[in-house]
Design a protein around this motif. Sequence first.
Motif, mmCIF file in Angstrom:
data_model
loop_
_atom_site.group_PDB
_atom_site.id
_atom_site.type_symbol
_atom_site.label_atom_id
_atom_site.label_comp_id
_atom_site.label_asym_id
_atom_site.label_seq_id
_atom_site.Cartn_x
_atom_site.Cartn_y
_atom_site.Cartn_z
ATOM 1 N N SER A 192 0.828 -1.209 0.000
ATOM 2 C CA SER A 192 0.000 0.000 0.000
ATOM 3 C C SER A 192 0.865 1.264 0.000
ATOM 4 O O SER A 192 0.414 2.317 -0.467
ATOM 5 N N ASN B 17 1.836 1.861 -3.654
ATOM 6 C CA ASN B 17 0.619 2.263 -4.363
ATOM 7 C C ASN B 17 0.234 3.701 -4.025
ATOM 8 O O ASN B 17 -0.200 4.462 -4.898
ATOM 9 N N GLU C 200 -5.809 8.773 2.988
ATOM 10 C CA GLU C 200 -5.879 8.265 1.617
ATOM 11 C C GLU C 200 -5.086 9.157 0.672
ATOM 12 O O GLU C 200 -5.271 10.375 0.661
#
Length: 201
Positions: A19, A22, A173
């Motif tokens: 993650s 990413n 995020e």
Amino acid sequence: MPIRSICVYCGSQPGRDSSYINAGRTLGRSIATNHLRLVYGGGTKGIMGAVASGVLTAGGRVTGIIPQFLMDMEATRHSLGQLSELIVTVDMHERKHKMFERADAFVALPGGIGTLEEIVEVMTWAQLGRHRKPIVFANIGGFWDPMLKLIRHMADAGFVHAAHLVQPLVIDEAEQIVPALIEHWAGTIDREGEAGIIARL
């Protein structure tokens, strides 16, 4: 003046959680699609490489700033040639000075001791009233939770003497980071005197 560039601090390693990589690519694409420039430490490996690749593949602009002695450790010379702009510095101090000078905001993705040192330094400068540029902890998978807990502890213990000047945004995020910075920048930010600050750092 609108926000034009974002300095990203992050690891030259990929980390153990996919993650992180990413998030680096996602942030890079977001920087490019919002027509901003990436300013970063010039590494082409790990999360650093993912952010730069995300910007470049989306047609964006990248300024890499790297000390001569790190060129073969954190990058390959071929990959460095793909950057929009490459600045090679004498040492780490000059690198950090130039990164600060060229950035309108700072984002810390997951990384190691170097990443920690860089984001803490710009927070220190903010606490001392040397700048008002926004600072973001990209808290991917709760990576920065221990650090944020420590900052709260230091403030509660009375050691963050100008807490109102050190108010980093915490965003979980990657795709929310650039929109949050653009919104924050559109608010009331006092940029007066920043041009004269750089020479004193």
